[in-house]
Design a protein around this motif. Structure first.
Motif, short mmCIF file in Angstrom:
data_model
loop_
_atom_site.label_atom_id
_atom_site.label_comp_id
_atom_site.label_asym_id
_atom_site.label_seq_id
_atom_site.Cartn_x
_atom_site.Cartn_y
_atom_site.Cartn_z
N SER A 32 126.84 1.23 -50.05
CA SER A 32 127.29 0.77 -51.36
C SER A 32 128.68 0.15 -51.28
O SER A 32 129.56 0.64 -50.60
N LEU A 33 128.85 -0.95 -51.98
CA LEU A 33 130.13 -1.62 -52.09
C LEU A 33 130.54 -1.62 -53.55
O LEU A 33 129.70 -1.69 -54.45
N GLU A 38 132.60 -6.53 -53.13
CA GLU A 38 131.55 -7.54 -53.07
C GLU A 38 132.09 -8.91 -53.50
O GLU A 38 131.82 -9.93 -52.87
N ALA A 39 132.89 -8.92 -54.56
CA ALA A 39 133.45 -10.18 -55.05
C ALA A 39 134.41 -10.79 -54.03
O ALA A 39 134.42 -12.02 -53.84
N LEU A 41 134.24 -10.46 -50.77
CA LEU A 41 133.44 -10.99 -49.66
C LEU A 41 132.77 -12.30 -50.06
O LEU A 41 132.67 -13.23 -49.24
N VAL A 42 132.34 -12.40 -51.29
CA VAL A 42 131.74 -13.65 -51.77
C VAL A 42 132.79 -14.75 -51.78
O VAL A 42 132.51 -15.90 -51.43
N LYS A 43 134.04 -14.41 -52.15
CA LYS A 43 135.11 -15.41 -52.14
C LYS A 43 135.37 -15.93 -50.73
O LYS A 43 135.65 -17.11 -50.54
N ILE A 44 135.27 -15.05 -49.74
CA ILE A 44 135.45 -15.49 -48.36
C ILE A 44 134.34 -16.46 -47.97
O ILE A 44 134.60 -17.49 -47.36
N CYS A 45 133.11 -16.15 -48.34
CA CYS A 45 131.99 -17.05 -48.04
C CYS A 45 132.18 -18.40 -48.72
O CYS A 45 131.95 -19.45 -48.11
N LYS A 46 132.62 -18.39 -49.97
CA LYS A 46 132.85 -19.64 -50.68
C LYS A 46 134.00 -20.43 -50.04
O LYS A 46 133.94 -21.66 -49.95
N ALA A 47 135.02 -19.72 -49.60
CA ALA A 47 136.15 -20.39 -48.94
C ALA A 47 135.72 -21.00 -47.61
O ALA A 47 136.16 -22.09 -47.25
N LEU A 48 134.86 -20.30 -46.89
CA LEU A 48 134.33 -20.86 -45.64
C LEU A 48 133.57 -22.16 -45.92
O LEU A 48 133.72 -23.15 -45.21
N LYS A 49 132.77 -22.14 -46.94
CA LYS A 49 131.94 -23.30 -47.28
C LYS A 49 132.78 -24.46 -47.81
O LYS A 49 132.43 -25.62 -47.60
N ILE A 60 140.86 -14.07 -47.32
CA ILE A 60 140.86 -12.99 -46.33
C ILE A 60 142.02 -12.03 -46.60
O ILE A 60 141.85 -10.81 -46.54
N LYS A 61 143.18 -12.58 -46.94
CA LYS A 61 144.33 -11.72 -47.24
C LYS A 61 144.06 -10.85 -48.47
O LYS A 61 144.38 -9.66 -48.48
N ALA A 62 143.44 -11.42 -49.49
CA ALA A 62 143.15 -10.67 -50.71
C ALA A 62 142.12 -9.57 -50.48
O ALA A 62 142.11 -8.56 -51.18
#
Length: 112
Positions: A32-33, A38-39, A41-49, A60-62
């Motif tokens: 469980s997260l 979860e939010a 980690l989703v921001k990191i994925c969006k930043a990667l994209k 990543i810092k946040a």
């Protein structure tokens, strides 16, 4: 003899019940997260994209994670962070993340 059997059955049942409770709780806790985690980690994925290195650094810092944890452990849409960025032609962020964790990004792309 009957008393001994009933005590044995009760203790075996109690032990089995305790093992089941502990294993269920540990499995739930491990998977469980929180919504904040979860939010982030989703921001990191969006930043990667997005192919924006500054967005990736801030995300990543946040999240209070390090680059190695992101590169080795983060999964975005079923793919590793580097693969996810490469698939979306985000070579700036993928190359940046690869340099941070000492992965040869060009070699990785050649294998694909």
């Amino acid at each position: 003899m009957k008393i001994l059997k009933s005590v044995n059955n009760k203790s075996v049942l109690a032990i089995a019940l305790m093992i089941g409770v502990f294993s269920t709780n540990s499995a739930l806790a491990a998977s469980s997260l929180t919504s904040y985690q979860e939010a982030s980690l989703v921001k990191i994925c969006k930043a990667l994209k997005s192919d924006n290195r500054m967005k990736l650094q801030r995300a990543i810092k946040a999240s209070n994670l390090n680059y190695k944890a992101v590169a080795k452990g983060l999964v975005c849409n079923g793919q590793s962070a580097l693969d996810f960025a490469a698939i979306h032609d985000a070579h700036e962020t993928a190359g940046f993340l690869a340099r941070k964790v000492n992965i040869n990004y060009d070699k990785m792309l050649a294998k694909r």
